[in-house]
Scaffold this motif. Structure first.
Motif, short mmCIF file in Angstrom:
data_model
loop_
_atom_site.label_atom_id
_atom_site.label_comp_id
_atom_site.label_asym_id
_atom_site.label_seq_id
_atom_site.Cartn_x
_atom_site.Cartn_y
_atom_site.Cartn_z
N ALA A 105 0.83 -1.21 0.00
CA ALA A 105 0.00 0.00 0.00
C ALA A 105 0.87 1.26 0.00
N LYS A 106 2.06 1.13 0.56
CA LYS A 106 2.99 2.27 0.61
C LYS A 106 4.10 2.14 -0.43
N ASN A 107 4.03 1.10 -1.26
CA ASN A 107 5.07 0.88 -2.28
C ASN A 107 6.46 0.89 -1.67
N THR A 108 6.61 0.22 -0.55
CA THR A 108 7.88 0.24 0.17
C THR A 108 8.25 -1.15 0.67
N VAL A 109 9.53 -1.46 0.55
CA VAL A 109 10.10 -2.68 1.10
C VAL A 109 11.11 -2.28 2.17
N TYR A 110 11.12 -3.01 3.27
CA TYR A 110 11.99 -2.70 4.40
C TYR A 110 13.01 -3.80 4.61
N LEU A 111 14.15 -3.41 5.14
CA LEU A 111 15.15 -4.39 5.56
C LEU A 111 15.59 -4.02 6.97
N GLN A 112 15.09 -4.78 7.93
CA GLN A 112 15.48 -4.58 9.33
C GLN A 112 16.76 -5.35 9.58
N MET A 113 17.79 -4.65 10.00
CA MET A 113 19.10 -5.26 10.20
C MET A 113 19.47 -5.18 11.68
N ASN A 114 19.59 -6.31 12.31
CA ASN A 114 19.95 -6.39 13.72
C ASN A 114 21.29 -7.08 13.88
N SER A 115 21.88 -6.93 15.05
CA SER A 115 23.16 -7.57 15.37
C SER A 115 24.18 -7.32 14.26
N LEU A 116 24.30 -6.09 13.88
CA LEU A 116 25.18 -5.74 12.76
C LEU A 116 26.64 -6.00 13.10
N LYS A 117 27.37 -6.39 12.07
CA LYS A 117 28.79 -6.71 12.20
C LYS A 117 29.59 -5.80 11.27
N PRO A 118 30.86 -5.59 11.56
CA PRO A 118 31.68 -4.77 10.66
C PRO A 118 31.67 -5.28 9.22
N GLU A 119 31.56 -6.58 9.04
CA GLU A 119 31.55 -7.13 7.68
C GLU A 119 30.24 -6.86 6.94
N ASP A 120 29.25 -6.27 7.62
CA ASP A 120 28.03 -5.85 6.93
C ASP A 120 28.19 -4.48 6.27
N THR A 121 29.32 -3.84 6.49
CA THR A 121 29.57 -2.53 5.90
C THR A 121 29.57 -2.61 4.39
N ALA A 122 28.71 -1.81 3.74
CA ALA A 122 28.59 -1.83 2.29
C ALA A 122 27.56 -0.79 1.87
N VAL A 123 27.47 -0.59 0.57
CA VAL A 123 26.36 0.17 0.00
C VAL A 123 25.23 -0.81 -0.29
N TYR A 124 24.07 -0.56 0.26
CA TYR A 124 22.92 -1.43 0.09
C TYR A 124 21.97 -0.84 -0.95
N SER A 125 21.58 -1.69 -1.90
CA SER A 125 20.69 -1.25 -2.97
C SER A 125 19.51 -2.21 -3.10
N CYS A 126 18.38 -1.67 -3.50
CA CYS A 126 17.23 -2.52 -3.78
C CYS A 126 17.06 -2.61 -5.30
N ALA A 127 16.44 -3.69 -5.73
CA ALA A 127 16.31 -3.94 -7.16
C ALA A 127 15.03 -4.71 -7.46
N VAL A 128 14.54 -4.54 -8.68
CA VAL A 128 13.31 -5.18 -9.14
C VAL A 128 13.55 -5.77 -10.52
N PRO A 129 13.08 -6.99 -10.79
CA PRO A 129 13.25 -7.58 -12.12
C PRO A 129 12.17 -7.10 -13.08
N THR A 130 12.29 -7.48 -14.34
CA THR A 130 11.24 -7.15 -15.30
C THR A 130 10.14 -8.19 -15.30
N GLU A 131 10.45 -9.40 -14.81
CA GLU A 131 9.45 -10.47 -14.80
C GLU A 131 8.50 -10.29 -13.63
N ARG A 132 7.22 -10.22 -13.94
CA ARG A 132 6.22 -10.14 -12.89
C ARG A 132 5.96 -11.53 -12.32
N TYR A 133 5.57 -11.55 -11.06
CA TYR A 133 5.15 -12.79 -10.40
C TYR A 133 6.19 -13.89 -10.51
#
Length: 126
Positions: free
Chosen positions: A74-102
């Motif tokens: 309804a809000k056209n939004t996807v969330y990523l809750q990240m807990n217990s973060l580690k130094p190796e989680d350091t990065a640029v995070y990107s979201c992506a969508v394919p062209t194939e529906r369903y």
């Protein structure tokens, strides 16, 4: 589909962050959404994906049990809750969508995705 990731920042190891991926354009609720991350000098790494209904969720072994992906169509939004973060989680995070529906066939392959949002930087200090 136009995508925009937000919510990154600097956090100490063991801390939490919630990322959001906002979408506009095509009907968002017909597409799986994936999160990927890219550390300096490395390739895109699959993090998590969620089916168009939100009933199917997939995680990489490195984040399973620590990260949770969810969506609010309804809000056209996807969330990523990240807990217990580690130094190796350091990065640029990107979201992506394919062209194939369903479809969820290649959810962990970055080449399968067509639409990418600008990433958000997550830095985890030790």
């Amino acid at each position: 589909v136009q995508l925009q990731a937000s919510g990154g920042g600097l956090v100490q190891a063991g801390g939490s962050l919630e990322l959001a991926c906002s979408a506009s354009g095509r009907p968002f609720n017909r597409y799986l959404v994936g999160w990927f991350r890219q550390a300096p000098g490395k390739e895109h790494e699959f993090v998590a994906a969620i089916s168009w209904t939100g009933l199917g969720t997939m995680y990489s072994d490195s984040v399973k049990g620590r990260f949770t992906i969810s969506r609010d169509n309804a809000k056209n939004t996807v969330y990523l809750q990240m807990n217990s973060l580690k130094p190796e989680d350091t990065a640029v995070y990107s979201c992506a969508v394919p062209t194939e529906r369903y479809s969820s066939n290649n959810y962990d392959n970055p080449s399968w995705y067509h639409y990418w949002g600008q990433g958000t930087l997550v830095t985890v200090s030790s």
